[in-house]
Design a protein around this motif. Structure first.
Motif, PDB file in Angstrom:
ATOM      1  N   PRO A  67       0.816  -1.227   0.000  1.00  0.00           N
ATOM      2  CA  PRO A  67       0.000   0.000   0.000  1.00  0.00           C
ATOM      3  C   PRO A  67       0.844   1.270   0.000  1.00  0.00           C
ATOM      4  CG  PRO A  67      -0.910  -1.577   1.553  1.00  0.00           C
ATOM      5  CD  PRO A  67       0.417  -2.128   1.108  1.00  0.00           C
ATOM      6  N   GLY A  68       1.920   1.278   0.772  1.00  0.00           N
ATOM      7  CA  GLY A  68       2.785   2.443   0.818  1.00  0.00           C
ATOM      8  C   GLY A  68       3.488   2.692  -0.500  1.00  0.00           C
ATOM      9  N   LEU A  69       3.916   1.621  -1.157  1.00  0.00           N
ATOM     10  CA  LEU A  69       4.566   1.770  -2.461  1.00  0.00           C
ATOM     11  C   LEU A  69       3.599   2.358  -3.486  1.00  0.00           C
ATOM     12  CD1 LEU A  69       6.574  -1.590  -2.663  1.00  0.00           C
ATOM     13  CD2 LEU A  69       7.460   0.686  -2.159  1.00  0.00           C
ATOM     14  N   LEU A  70       2.350   1.860  -3.462  1.00  0.00           N
ATOM     15  CA  LEU A  70       1.347   2.379  -4.387  1.00  0.00           C
ATOM     16  C   LEU A  70       1.027   3.841  -4.070  1.00  0.00           C
ATOM     17  CD1 LEU A  70      -0.584   1.769  -6.707  1.00  0.00           C
ATOM     18  CD2 LEU A  70      -2.265   0.975  -5.021  1.00  0.00           C
ATOM     19  N   ALA A  71       0.925   4.151  -2.784  1.00  0.00           N
ATOM     20  CA  ALA A  71       0.649   5.536  -2.381  1.00  0.00           C
ATOM     21  C   ALA A  71       1.763   6.465  -2.833  1.00  0.00           C
ATOM     22  CB  ALA A  71       0.474   5.615  -0.863  1.00  0.00           C
ATOM     23  N   SER A  72       3.009   6.007  -2.764  1.00  0.00           N
ATOM     24  CA  SER A  72       4.133   6.850  -3.169  1.00  0.00           C
ATOM     25  C   SER A  72       4.088   7.157  -4.663  1.00  0.00           C
ATOM     26  CB  SER A  72       5.464   6.174  -2.806  1.00  0.00           C
ATOM     27  OG  SER A  72       5.674   5.006  -3.580  1.00  0.00           O
ATOM     28  N   VAL A  73       3.617   6.208  -5.468  1.00  0.00           N
ATOM     29  CA  VAL A  73       3.483   6.440  -6.907  1.00  0.00           C
ATOM     30  C   VAL A  73       2.412   7.498  -7.173  1.00  0.00           C
ATOM     31  CG1 VAL A  73       2.811   5.404  -9.110  1.00  0.00           C
ATOM     32  CG2 VAL A  73       4.287   4.141  -7.541  1.00  0.00           C
ATOM     33  N   PHE A  74       1.275   7.366  -6.485  1.00  0.00           N
ATOM     34  CA  PHE A  74       0.203   8.351  -6.652  1.00  0.00           C
ATOM     35  C   PHE A  74       0.642   9.734  -6.173  1.00  0.00           C
ATOM     36  CE2 PHE A  74      -2.892   4.715  -6.726  1.00  0.00           C
ATOM     37  CZ  PHE A  74      -3.438   5.015  -7.971  1.00  0.00           C
ATOM     38  N   LEU A  75       1.360   9.772  -5.047  1.00  0.00           N
ATOM     39  CA  LEU A  75       1.795  11.050  -4.505  1.00  0.00           C
ATOM     40  C   LEU A  75       2.840  11.709  -5.402  1.00  0.00           C
ATOM     41  CD1 LEU A  75       1.365  12.994  -2.212  1.00  0.00           C
ATOM     42  CD2 LEU A  75       3.127  11.814  -0.910  1.00  0.00           C
ATOM     43  N   ALA A  76       3.739  10.904  -5.967  1.00  0.00           N
ATOM     44  CA  ALA A  76       4.727  11.441  -6.904  1.00  0.00           C
ATOM     45  C   ALA A  76       4.039  12.023  -8.138  1.00  0.00           C
ATOM     46  CB  ALA A  76       5.705  10.337  -7.317  1.00  0.00           C
ATOM     47  N   SER A  77       3.012  11.332  -8.610  1.00  0.00           N
ATOM     48  CA  SER A  77       2.244  11.828  -9.761  1.00  0.00           C
ATOM     49  C   SER A  77       1.518  13.111  -9.409  1.00  0.00           C
ATOM     50  CB  SER A  77       1.240  10.762 -10.216  1.00  0.00           C
ATOM     51  OG  SER A  77       1.892   9.564 -10.573  1.00  0.00           O
ATOM     52  N   SER A  78       0.931  13.154  -8.198  1.00  0.00           N
ATOM     53  CA  SER A  78       0.214  14.345  -7.754  1.00  0.00           C
ATOM     54  C   SER A  78       1.148  15.542  -7.653  1.00  0.00           C
ATOM     55  CB  SER A  78      -0.446  14.075  -6.395  1.00  0.00           C
ATOM     56  OG  SER A  78      -1.122  15.212  -5.922  1.00  0.00           O
ATOM     57  N   HIS A 110     -16.581   5.712  -0.576  1.00  0.00           N
ATOM     58  CA  HIS A 110     -17.927   5.148  -0.595  1.00  0.00           C
ATOM     59  C   HIS A 110     -17.965   3.852  -1.392  1.00  0.00           C
ATOM     60  CE1 HIS A 110     -22.299   4.953  -0.636  1.00  0.00           C
ATOM     61  NE2 HIS A 110     -22.275   4.907  -1.967  1.00  0.00           N
ATOM     62  N   PHE A 111     -17.327   3.866  -2.553  1.00  0.00           N
ATOM     63  CA  PHE A 111     -17.404   2.702  -3.435  1.00  0.00           C
ATOM     64  C   PHE A 111     -16.338   1.643  -3.141  1.00  0.00           C
ATOM     65  CE2 PHE A 111     -19.578   5.971  -5.997  1.00  0.00           C
ATOM     66  CZ  PHE A 111     -20.756   5.286  -6.284  1.00  0.00           C
ATOM     67  N   LEU A 112     -15.172   2.069  -2.664  1.00  0.00           N
ATOM     68  CA  LEU A 112     -14.084   1.112  -2.432  1.00  0.00           C
ATOM     69  C   LEU A 112     -14.020   0.610  -0.996  1.00  0.00           C
ATOM     70  CD1 LEU A 112     -11.198   2.766  -4.503  1.00  0.00           C
ATOM     71  CD2 LEU A 112     -12.766   0.947  -5.200  1.00  0.00           C
ATOM     72  N   LEU A 113     -14.324   1.476  -0.037  1.00  0.00           N
ATOM     73  CA  LEU A 113     -14.226   1.097   1.368  1.00  0.00           C
ATOM     74  C   LEU A 113     -15.587   0.912   2.029  1.00  0.00           C
ATOM     75  CD1 LEU A 113     -11.336   3.483   2.533  1.00  0.00           C
ATOM     76  CD2 LEU A 113     -11.177   1.139   1.659  1.00  0.00           C
ATOM     77  N   GLY A 114     -16.656   1.222   1.297  1.00  0.00           N
ATOM     78  CA  GLY A 114     -17.992   1.063   1.838  1.00  0.00           C
ATOM     79  C   GLY A 114     -18.355   2.054   2.922  1.00  0.00           C
ATOM     80  N   GLU A 115     -17.680   3.202   2.958  1.00  0.00           N
ATOM     81  CA  GLU A 115     -17.962   4.196   3.979  1.00  0.00           C
ATOM     82  C   GLU A 115     -19.157   5.053   3.571  1.00  0.00           C
ATOM     83  OE1 GLU A 115     -14.426   6.390   4.766  1.00  0.00           O
ATOM     84  OE2 GLU A 115     -13.477   4.750   5.861  1.00  0.00           O
ATOM     85  N   LYS A 116     -19.960   5.414   4.552  1.00  0.00           N
ATOM     86  CA  LYS A 116     -21.155   6.211   4.292  1.00  0.00           C
ATOM     87  C   LYS A 116     -20.780   7.675   4.073  1.00  0.00           C
ATOM     88  CE  LYS A 116     -25.632   7.482   6.290  1.00  0.00           C
ATOM     89  NZ  LYS A 116     -26.531   7.349   7.474  1.00  0.00           N
ATOM     90  N   VAL A 117     -21.362   8.258   3.042  1.00  0.00           N
ATOM     91  CA  VAL A 117     -21.162   9.669   2.757  1.00  0.00           C
ATOM     92  C   VAL A 117     -22.444  10.413   3.124  1.00  0.00           C
ATOM     93  CG1 VAL A 117     -20.650  11.394   0.992  1.00  0.00           C
ATOM     94  CG2 VAL A 117     -19.554   9.154   0.892  1.00  0.00           C
ATOM     95  N   CYS A 161      -4.312   8.609  -2.819  1.00  0.00           N
ATOM     96  CA  CYS A 161      -3.422   8.528  -1.657  1.00  0.00           C
ATOM     97  C   CYS A 161      -4.223   8.516  -0.360  1.00  0.00           C
ATOM     98  CB  CYS A 161      -2.456   9.709  -1.636  1.00  0.00           C
ATOM     99  SG  CYS A 161      -1.113   9.600  -2.812  1.00  0.00           S
ATOM    100  N   LEU A 162      -5.214   9.403  -0.269  1.00  0.00           N
ATOM    101  CA  LEU A 162      -6.020   9.484   0.947  1.00  0.00           C
ATOM    102  C   LEU A 162      -6.741   8.166   1.222  1.00  0.00           C
ATOM    103  CD1 LEU A 162      -7.575  13.046   0.490  1.00  0.00           C
ATOM    104  CD2 LEU A 162      -5.741  12.396   2.054  1.00  0.00           C
ATOM    105  N   ILE A 163      -7.218   7.516   0.167  1.00  0.00           N
ATOM    106  CA  ILE A 163      -7.912   6.241   0.327  1.00  0.00           C
ATOM    107  C   ILE A 163      -6.946   5.163   0.827  1.00  0.00           C
ATOM    108  CG2 ILE A 163      -9.092   4.387  -0.912  1.00  0.00           C
ATOM    109  CD1 ILE A 163     -10.777   6.870  -0.359  1.00  0.00           C
ATOM    110  N   ILE A 164      -5.740   5.156   0.273  1.00  0.00           N
ATOM    111  CA  ILE A 164      -4.742   4.176   0.716  1.00  0.00           C
ATOM    112  C   ILE A 164      -4.350   4.433   2.157  1.00  0.00           C
ATOM    113  CG2 ILE A 164      -2.384   3.335   0.354  1.00  0.00           C
ATOM    114  CD1 ILE A 164      -2.787   3.956  -2.638  1.00  0.00           C
ATOM    115  N   TYR A 165      -4.167   5.707   2.523  1.00  0.00           N
ATOM    116  CA  TYR A 165      -3.836   6.030   3.909  1.00  0.00           C
ATOM    117  C   TYR A 165      -4.959   5.590   4.844  1.00  0.00           C
ATOM    118  CZ  TYR A 165      -0.249   9.120   1.916  1.00  0.00           C
ATOM    119  OH  TYR A 165       0.821   9.625   1.231  1.00  0.00           O
ATOM    120  N   ARG A 166      -6.188   5.768   4.393  1.00  0.00           N
ATOM    121  CA  ARG A 166      -7.340   5.360   5.193  1.00  0.00           C
ATOM    122  C   ARG A 166      -7.375   3.838   5.347  1.00  0.00           C
ATOM    123  NH1 ARG A 166     -10.840   7.296   9.013  1.00  0.00           N
ATOM    124  NH2 ARG A 166     -12.941   6.484   8.731  1.00  0.00           N
TER     125      ARG A 166
END
Length: 212
Positions: A67-78, A110-117, A161-166
Motif C-alpha cells: 500500500p505504501g509503495l502504491l501511495a508513493s506512486v500516486f503522490l509522486a504523480s500528484s 464510498h465505493f471502495l471502502l464502503g464508507e457512508k457519505v 493517496c487518501l484512500i490508501i492512507y485510510r
C-alpha cells in the motif's frame, strides 16, 4: 472525524497556497523544479525519520508494504501534476481544482471502502464540481485548459493517496511520502538541469522542498 478532516483540509489549503506562490517565483524550467522538489522532500523527511524513529526507522520503512509503495506512486504523480498545473494555468485555478481532492476521496471511499457519505457531503461535492466546471468553461480556447486538466489529475492522485492512507490507517505513511520524492527525482533526472539554477531560485527551492 469529519471535523478533524475539515481542519486538516484547511491546513492543506494554506500549505498549497504557499507552494503555489513559491513555484511561480521560481524561474527555472518545470522539470528541474520538480527534480529539486522531490530531492529536497526526500532529504527533509529522510532526516526526520532518522531522528524521530532512530533505530526503528528501517522497520517503519518496511512496514508501509505494497500500500505504501502504491501511495508513493500516486503522490509522486500528484506532486508532478501540481507543479505543471501551476506553470500552465493560474495559481487560483490550480488551488481550487487541486483542493477538490477530498471530494474525489469521499466518492472513492464510498465505493471502495464502503464508507457512508452524508447527504450534506454529497451536496458539497455537487457544488464543488459545479465550481470546477465553471473554471473549465473560462479556460476553454486557451492554454490554461491543460493546466486545469493537470490540476484535476493532481486531485485524483491525491484522493487515491487518501484512500490508501485510510485503508492502512495503522501504519505511518511518512516513509511513503519520502519515497514519492525519491521516485520523482529518479524519474526526472534525465530531463532536469539541476546545477543550472540561479542563486535566487536555489533559496526558493530550499524553502519549497525543505519547509513547505
Amino acid at each position: 472525524d469529519q471535523s478533524r478532516g475539515m481542519m486538516l483540509t484547511t491546513a492543506g489549503v494554506m500549505v498549497l497556497s504557499t507552494q503555489g506562490l513559491i513555484i511561480r517565483l521560481i524561474g527555472t524550467d518545470r522539470w528541474t523544479l520538480i527534480f529539486w522538489r522531490g530531492l529536497l522532500l526526500t532529504i527533509a523527511l529522510g532526516a526526520f525519520l532518522a531522528v524521530y524513529y532512530r533505530r526503528s526507522a528501517p522497520a517503519k520503512i518496511r512496514a508501509i508494504g505494497a500500500p505504501g509503495l502504491l501511495a508513493s506512486v500516486f503522490l509522486a504523480s500528484s506532486m508532478t501534476l501540481f507543479i505543471i498545473s501551476i506553470k500552465l494555468t493560474t495559481v487560483a485555478n490550480t488551488l481550487v481544482i487541486a483542493n477538490s481532492a477530498p471530494f474525489f476521496a469521499a466518492i472513492l471511499s464510498h465505493f471502495l471502502l464502503g464508507e457512508k457519505v452524508l447527504r450534506r457531503t454529497w451536496i458539497a461535492i455537487l457544488i464543488g464540481f459545479g465550481g470546477i466546471i465553471l473554471i473549465f468553461s473560462g479556460s476553454l480556447g486557451s492554454g490554461a485548459l491543460w493546466g486545469d486538466l493537470c490540476a484535476v489529475g493532481c486531485a485524483c492522485c491525491m484522493a487515491a493517496c487518501l484512500i490508501i492512507y485510510r485503508y492502512a490507517r495503522t501504519v505511518s505513511m511518512i516513509p511513503a511520502v519520502a519515497l514519492s520524492g525519491l521516485l520523482v527525482t529518479v524519474a526526472l533526472a534525465p530531463a532536469a538541469t539541476p546545477f543550472a539554477i540561479s542563486p535566487r531560485d536555489f533559496w526558493l527551492l530550499l524553502l519549497l522542498g525543505l519547509l513547505t
